[in-house]
Design a protein around this motif. Sequence first.
Motif, PDB file in Angstrom:
ATOM      1  N   ARG A  55      -0.917   5.192   3.556  1.00  0.00           N
ATOM      2  CA  ARG A  55      -1.353   4.781   5.154  1.00  0.00           C
ATOM      3  C   ARG A  55      -2.764   3.987   5.828  1.00  0.00           C
ATOM      4  O   ARG A  55      -3.681   4.807   5.540  1.00  0.00           O
ATOM      5  CB  ARG A  55      -0.891   6.111   6.307  1.00  0.00           C
ATOM      6  N   ARG A  56      -2.580   3.334   6.263  1.00  0.00           N
ATOM      7  CA  ARG A  56      -4.042   2.110   6.608  1.00  0.00           C
ATOM      8  C   ARG A  56      -5.049   2.979   7.450  1.00  0.00           C
ATOM      9  O   ARG A  56      -6.298   2.880   6.061  1.00  0.00           O
ATOM     10  CB  ARG A  56      -3.509   1.274   6.946  1.00  0.00           C
TER      11      ARG A  56
ATOM     12  N   THR B  51      -6.543   5.573   4.192  1.00  0.00           N
ATOM     13  CA  THR B  51      -6.927   5.111   3.142  1.00  0.00           C
ATOM     14  C   THR B  51      -8.565   4.689   3.270  1.00  0.00           C
ATOM     15  O   THR B  51      -9.134   4.252   2.105  1.00  0.00           O
ATOM     16  CB  THR B  51      -5.801   4.135   2.456  1.00  0.00           C
TER      17      THR B  51
ATOM     18  N   ASP C 146       0.990  -0.347   7.215  1.00  0.00           N
ATOM     19  CA  ASP C 146      -0.164  -0.999   6.467  1.00  0.00           C
ATOM     20  C   ASP C 146      -0.815  -2.392   7.348  1.00  0.00           C
ATOM     21  O   ASP C 146      -1.224  -2.737   7.657  1.00  0.00           O
ATOM     22  CB  ASP C 146      -0.438  -1.001   4.720  1.00  0.00           C
ATOM     23  N   TRP C 147       0.529  -3.100   7.052  1.00  0.00           N
ATOM     24  CA  TRP C 147       0.379  -4.501   7.916  1.00  0.00           C
ATOM     25  C   TRP C 147       0.546  -4.709   9.032  1.00  0.00           C
ATOM     26  O   TRP C 147       1.622  -3.896   8.882  1.00  0.00           O
ATOM     27  CB  TRP C 147       0.986  -5.632   6.624  1.00  0.00           C
TER      28      TRP C 147
ATOM     29  N   PHE D  77     -10.729  -2.933   3.815  1.00  0.00           N
ATOM     30  CA  PHE D  77      -9.374  -3.584   4.067  1.00  0.00           C
ATOM     31  C   PHE D  77      -9.128  -4.775   3.879  1.00  0.00           C
ATOM     32  O   PHE D  77      -7.987  -5.084   3.147  1.00  0.00           O
ATOM     33  CB  PHE D  77      -8.748  -3.349   5.806  1.00  0.00           C
TER      34      PHE D  77
ATOM     35  N   LEU E   9       1.076  -1.332  -0.011  1.00  0.00           N
ATOM     36  CA  LEU E   9       0.302  -0.313  -0.143  1.00  0.00           C
ATOM     37  C   LEU E   9       0.881   0.955   0.015  1.00  0.00           C
ATOM     38  O   LEU E   9       1.926   1.323   1.474  1.00  0.00           O
ATOM     39  CB  LEU E   9      -0.767  -0.185   1.030  1.00  0.00           C
TER      40      LEU E   9
END
Length: 354
Positions: free
Chosen positions: A139-140, A143, A182-183, A150, A136
């Motif tokens: 940033r989680r 986003t 992200d993860w 997700f 990605l």
Amino acid sequence: MNRRTFLQRSALGAAAFSVPAWPMAGFANEVPMGVVVHSYGFRWNSRVSSRNYPGFTNAIDLLEHCHDIGAGGIQVVVKDWSTDFASKVRDRREKLGMYLEGSIGMPKKAEDVPAFEQDVQRAREAGVQVLRTVSLGGRRYETFKTLGEFRQFQQAGLAALQLAEPVLRKHKVKLAVENHKDWRAPELVAVLKQVSSEYIGTTIDFGNSIALLEDPMEVLQALAPYVMSTHIKDMAVEEYTDGFLLSEVPLGTGILDLPKMVAICKQHNPSVTFNLEMITRDPLEIPCLKEGYWATFADVPATELARTLHMVRTHKPKQALPRTTPLSPETRLATEEENIISCLTYSKNKLAMR
């Protein structure tokens, strides 16, 4: 002597560094720390007319400069390189005695694979054996607005790695997935186990996962068995109304136990590279006290938030977090260079990366 030369010589000494050619067994213990292209966020493709800090336009420019300041190698974007340019990069890298890593995008669908393979081939021709990538770009928590979004990202990330793996195996090039806000570490480990390839591992970013309420040492220990590359950095934190602020700061001035983190990486991969990602910028806002931040964190317990906020409150910065917005373009360039030089000096004096 211009300002850049003075900074280089005063920080690193005027003596030339004897750097062995790459690849070689255990080289990470024998050459200086490298530099990630993102450390030069202001100078890479800069449009600022500066006599002391002229912009870098390609990998050769970055190689030359990083050699001048005593770095052992670079990690740089590889995209649409021609065969001729790849050969020029290889020749210059070999002459300078530096290592080279690439940064590459993954194929999102089958029709993307030919372009991905061409980039892998060109990188290999230039001497790259490890390519860093991200699942990605953003940033989680910025986003995705729902857990479903997700989950779709997770599936797409796994599919991209499965498309990439045969190409990597064919050309014997490794792909290292970064924990890029992200993860979370268990999620990335689960994906790596599912792909189960000797050609796919991780680029461990030492500080990113603080933004996801993870303990940086626990992240490193979880990902270290898969480490192929690193983004070494130090971090500072500070409270703000909606959560906390997070900043990269020069190595040795932040909250991370860098000697221990480096040692763990070397234990799992003696040949791992340590690539400086010292991003000179305004602090990032981590809005972990706002409802929207939690949209994709269904399984994260409240104890993670409590531990992170406790860490923030007990590690108050000794001085205000760095901010670049008020600075002139020339001062931003100068500050960026000074930060990188400071980090290289620390790596030699405190981390034995010589």
